[in-house]
Write a protein that holds these residues in place. Sequence first.
Motif, mmCIF file in Angstrom:
data_model
loop_
_atom_site.group_PDB
_atom_site.id
_atom_site.type_symbol
_atom_site.label_atom_id
_atom_site.label_comp_id
_atom_site.label_asym_id
_atom_site.label_seq_id
_atom_site.Cartn_x
_atom_site.Cartn_y
_atom_site.Cartn_z
ATOM 1 N N GLY A 1 0.796 -1.220 0.000
ATOM 2 C CA GLY A 1 0.000 0.000 0.000
ATOM 3 C C GLY A 1 0.827 1.267 0.000
ATOM 4 N N SER A 2 2.046 1.215 0.559
ATOM 5 C CA SER A 2 2.861 2.429 0.666
ATOM 6 C C SER A 2 3.425 2.860 -0.682
ATOM 7 C CB SER A 2 4.006 2.199 1.660
ATOM 8 O OG SER A 2 4.875 1.171 1.191
ATOM 9 N N SER A 3 3.585 1.920 -1.605
ATOM 10 C CA SER A 3 4.120 2.268 -2.917
ATOM 11 C C SER A 3 3.438 1.462 -4.010
ATOM 12 C CB SER A 3 5.632 2.016 -2.965
ATOM 13 O OG SER A 3 5.901 0.648 -2.717
ATOM 14 N N GLY A 4 2.194 1.033 -3.756
ATOM 15 C CA GLY A 4 1.473 0.187 -4.689
ATOM 16 C C GLY A 4 0.859 0.938 -5.845
ATOM 17 N N SER A 5 -0.003 0.251 -6.565
ATOM 18 C CA SER A 5 -0.548 0.788 -7.815
ATOM 19 C C SER A 5 -1.361 2.065 -7.612
ATOM 20 C CB SER A 5 -1.411 -0.282 -8.490
ATOM 21 O OG SER A 5 -2.446 -0.717 -7.620
ATOM 22 N N ASP A 6 -2.189 2.107 -6.571
ATOM 23 C CA ASP A 6 -3.018 3.285 -6.346
ATOM 24 C C ASP A 6 -2.158 4.515 -6.057
ATOM 25 O OD1 ASP A 6 -5.935 4.099 -5.981
ATOM 26 O OD2 ASP A 6 -5.009 4.901 -4.147
ATOM 27 N N ASP B 1 -1.917 7.884 -8.578
ATOM 28 C CA ASP B 1 -2.189 9.244 -8.100
ATOM 29 C C ASP B 1 -0.958 10.141 -8.217
ATOM 30 O OD1 ASP B 1 -4.781 8.534 -7.535
ATOM 31 O OD2 ASP B 1 -4.412 8.151 -5.409
ATOM 32 N N ARG B 2 0.214 9.579 -7.984
ATOM 33 C CA ARG B 2 1.437 10.377 -8.117
ATOM 34 C C ARG B 2 1.638 10.847 -9.551
ATOM 35 N NH1 ARG B 2 7.472 8.119 -6.946
ATOM 36 N NH2 ARG B 2 7.008 7.018 -8.887
ATOM 37 N N ASP B 3 1.374 9.959 -10.529
ATOM 38 C CA ASP B 3 1.513 10.363 -11.925
ATOM 39 C C ASP B 3 0.477 11.414 -12.317
ATOM 40 O OD1 ASP B 3 3.735 8.973 -12.562
ATOM 41 O OD2 ASP B 3 2.764 7.500 -13.858
ATOM 42 N N ALA B 4 -0.740 11.282 -11.789
ATOM 43 C CA ALA B 4 -1.771 12.282 -12.081
ATOM 44 C C ALA B 4 -1.312 13.662 -11.613
ATOM 45 C CB ALA B 4 -3.084 11.887 -11.412
ATOM 46 N N ARG B 5 -0.778 13.729 -10.408
ATOM 47 C CA ARG B 5 -0.293 15.010 -9.886
ATOM 48 C C ARG B 5 0.911 15.505 -10.695
ATOM 49 N NH1 ARG B 5 -1.219 12.153 -5.012
ATOM 50 N NH2 ARG B 5 1.027 11.726 -4.819
ATOM 51 N N LYS B 6 1.729 14.583 -11.153
ATOM 52 C CA LYS B 6 2.909 14.959 -11.938
ATOM 53 C C LYS B 6 2.510 15.688 -13.212
ATOM 54 C CE LYS B 6 4.788 11.863 -14.539
ATOM 55 N NZ LYS B 6 5.513 10.639 -14.974
ATOM 56 N N TYR B 7 1.520 15.164 -13.944
ATOM 57 C CA TYR B 7 1.125 15.812 -15.188
ATOM 58 C C TYR B 7 0.427 17.149 -14.931
ATOM 59 C CZ TYR B 7 2.488 11.611 -17.670
ATOM 60 O OH TYR B 7 3.218 10.576 -18.190
#
Length: 440
Positions: A317-322, A326-332
Amino acid sequence: MLAVVLIGGAAGGWLLLQQFGDGPGPPPDLTGKRPRLVRTPSATAAAEVVKLRPITGSQLCDAIPDALRKSLVTDGKYGGRDASTGAATESDKRANCGWSNNKMDVGDGVIGHRSLSISVRARSTESQNALEYAKDQFEQDRKAHERRVNVRDGKRVDGRTSGSAFGETLKLAYGDASYSQSSIGHSGLSAEVYVRQGPWLIKVEYGGSNRTGRKYPVGDEVRAAAGKVAERVTAEMAKDASKVKVGGPCGILSVADVQSAFFPAVTGPSVGDNDGRIKQTTCTWAIQEAVKHEPGQEYTARGGSLRIHVVDWGNDGSSGSDFQFDRDARKYDRYRAKGGIGNSVSHTTYGPREELSGLGEKAFAVVSSTTTPGEQDEEPRRELLIKVLAGERTVEFTFRGTTAGGGIVEADDYQAPVFESGAAKSAVTRLAKTFLAGLK
């Protein structure tokens, strides 16, 4: 396990250089670039066709007995396998397989880096069939490797005390022709074997360096190990083979599926697999419309590349798919807010991120445009990315290229190829639904 005896320093390492070198790797993948202006070459005498057997990176990996491979590169937290298969055509087939371990126990408590890589390729041209091409290329490569020799009889002969050191080439008895060369450079001591087996050009490289103890493994053992692997790969490539079926995620979509979403002609997929701590698979199809034309006519073709990248993050959960989604969404969002990213070589801007429904648990789409600063006359390279969260996986669908235009340049209705975001989104979304439904 292969016993490793250590030698002292780079000067001592030069004494081991009695074989091997750096041959041609697979060509760069240009399918993602905007199709360029083409002029059909004048007709040349057709070479007699040499039919090429299919081959995959997984087949190369399987040709090496597990016990042999583990004696050279063990599995572990810091190790993994990479296998890739180029998009095959009748005139060009290539595949690669490799293993590496950055923190391997190589014996006597010594920790070292070890890597083993295998590549095979066969191709033909308008003037040479695959056998003729292999013979010419093999000799060109052999002469190039002989020219770079700078260690003879254990002594450096180029007057330098730094930089890579290359030993003399040594003729071997694998396949129709073969030789080896060893070298010492930044990545440690390596041994390379080059083989021509019929129309196939084969390269095997094995070696590494030690993190503890003396710097280099023993050259004779490294060369012997590379030879054992080359012997098995050569035997594999001498076999006839039935049609290869693409397995795993890359086998979900057929060429017909991609053509129906875009247009003819489609080749692929090229396949890349990595089974390290985080399993990843990449599938790429080249898409380029066939343009009927006469010899000498200038034309352009719409098309580009479709790439699907699957990452299995596991259930952490700390570095999983979800988290990664979300990290990529914020990146773009961040890239768009700052006006894009880039440097003096290229600059990429991003359109607004669009949330999508009906794909996985969550999905979004982003269109980007890449330009070269200082070249205002060059058309931007456009790309559509659709990212999907699917359970413990994230899946990226990327199309780069053009969707409309193309044809004979001199025609009255000619239109230069262009990227239409709506058409690209419709095609990629259609394929994404089929792919996700078949993803196990």
